[in-house]
Design an enzyme around this catalytic site. Structure first.
Site, short mmCIF file in Angstrom:
data_model
loop_
_atom_site.label_atom_id
_atom_site.label_comp_id
_atom_site.label_asym_id
_atom_site.label_seq_id
_atom_site.Cartn_x
_atom_site.Cartn_y
_atom_site.Cartn_z
N ARG A 255 33.15 28.86 40.75
CA ARG A 255 32.80 30.21 41.23
C ARG A 255 31.41 30.24 41.85
NH1 ARG A 255 35.15 34.66 36.83
NH2 ARG A 255 37.27 34.66 37.70
N LYS B 65 55.63 34.88 30.42
CA LYS B 65 56.27 36.16 30.13
C LYS B 65 56.54 37.03 31.34
CE LYS B 65 54.36 36.73 25.51
NZ LYS B 65 53.35 37.50 24.75
N GLY C 135 44.32 32.12 36.70
CA GLY C 135 43.69 31.09 35.87
C GLY C 135 44.51 29.83 35.66
#
Ligand code: 3PG
Ligand code: MG
Length: 397
Positions: free
Chosen positions: A37, A198, A355
């Site tokens: 980052r 999920k 992520g």
């Protein structure tokens, strides 16, 4: 022309420029462990400093919840930033008030100053106008380079844009231009790959994508829920029984929108959920009662590759299998390499984010071969959901 200003549109020489970065970087024992980052946002800081701005950096770090938590200080990030920039970075122990004001007053043209964690103040997350005003008092211009925090309507990500002339930094600009090319204005056919554990966390995202894409590839444990909802036996595989209706609704929506859903046709199964567990490759109708699906099989990857050959654009979020446990990383790695190859050949625009996704692509060694890999987590997901990001909306002129 972009609907927001960029660094090309502002005069910064001798001006105090408040730059919102996302320096919420992984850290261990006071040292930055992954500076991706920082590297992405450094060009904005360098350019402003080169142009003679007095650069004042704002960022949050972790979630201190509106009070001072010494372990969540941004102070140890200053040397890491200085290292990447190749120039000194001063630090002030507060982001508003006398300490910040004194540090700002000392700045000369081209200097860089990092202020303490904005989330040490309650007003940050509340987007409190008084707190935003106290921040604004430190600068003449506001630059937001923190796409990965743009889903938060906080004082330093949103409020400030209404108080000062504002512009997007270079990394914000790159994010927005790639995401626009990938999803808002894509060259078709367009494929989305959605993986992960999920469905329940990605319902809005799946519903938004299925209405926009030509092909939706579903991987990871969430594919199990789709397979089970179709009535297939998935053994002991992880699945969400309470999401069968959601899966069916998404499949129906795909059909009426003319989108193809690609589910695994063969899978890698094992009896234990652990790295190196004995495994076998089976057709999707041959999973035993005591087996777990841990990855997609080679025929599924071939089918993916054939679809990919027709595609002009691809958006990717989430792994195909349990990529953190070899050998169940093979499907994700093979798919990632197929995308990298077509991108390299100039046949495909490929954009990935989230992520787990970045970790999976890094493991496959292809991060630099995709057209663009976003370092944003939540903000990237909200973008895929079709939501307006407050930090981006506030930059619109
Ligand atoms: C991130 O790391 O995803 C961003 O910095 C946002 O952090 P947050 O989820 O604590 O707002
Ligand atoms: Mg986070």
């Amino acid at each position: 022309m972009a609907s927001y200003r960029t660094l090309d549109d502002i005069e910064v020489m001798g001006r105090r420029v408040l730059v919102r970065l996302d320096l919420n970087v992984p850290m261990k024992n006071g040292l930055v462990t992954d500076s991706t980052r920082i590297e992405r946002q450094a060009p904005t800081v360098r350019e402003l400093s080169d142009k003679g701005a007095r650069v004042i950096l704002l960022s949050h770090f972790e979630r201190p919840g509106g009070k001072v938590v010494p372990e969540m200080s941004l102070k140890p990030v200053a040397p890491a930033l200085a290292g990447v920039l190749g120039r000194p970075v001063a630090f002030a122990g507060d982001c508003i008030g006398p300490e910040a004001e004194t540090a700002v007053a000392k700045l000369k043209d081209g200097d860089v100053l990092l202020l303490e964690n904005t989330r040490f103040h309650k007003g940050e997350e509340k987007n409190d106008p008084e707190f935003a005003k106290a921040l604004a008092a430190l600068g003449d211009i506001y630059v937001n380079d923190a796409f990965s925090a743009a889903h938060r309507a906080h004082a330093s990500t949103e409020g400030l844009a209404h108080l000062l002339p504002s512009a997007a930094g270079r990394s914000m600009e790159a994010e927005l231009s790639h995401l626009t090319k990938a999803l808002e204005n894509p060259e078709r056919p367009l494929m989305a790959v959605v993986g992960g554990a999920k469905i329940s966390t990605k319902i809005t995202l799946l519903e938004n994508l299925v209405a926009k894409v030509d092909v939706l590839v579903i991987g990871g444990a969430m594919a199990n829920t789709f397979l089970a909802a179709e009535g297939r036996a998935i053994g002991k595989s992880l699945a969400e029984k309470d999401q069968f209706d959601t899966a069916r609704r998404i499949m129906a929506k795909a059909q009426s929108a003319g989108a193809t859903i690609l589910l695994p046709g063969d899978v890698v199964v094992a009896r234990e959920f652990k790295a190196g567990a004995a495994s076998r490759i089976v057709g999707i109708n041959d999973v035993d009662e005591d087996e777990l699906i841990l990855d997609v099989g080679p025929r599924t990857i071939q089918a993916f590759g054939r679809q990919l050959d027709r595609m002009k654009t691809l958006v990717w979020n989430g792994p195909f299998g349990a990529f953190e446990m070899p050998p169940f990383d093979r499907g994700t790695t093979a798919a990632a390499k197929a995308v990298a190859e077509r991108t390299r050949e100039g046949k495909l625009l490929s954009v990935a984010g989230g992520g787990d996704t970045v970790a999976a692509l890094a493991q496959a060694g292809v991060v630099d071969e995709f057209s663009y890999v976003s370092t944003a987590g939540g903000a990237f997901l909200e973008w895929l959901e079709g939501r307006t990001l407050p930090g981006v909306a506030a930059l619109k002129r």
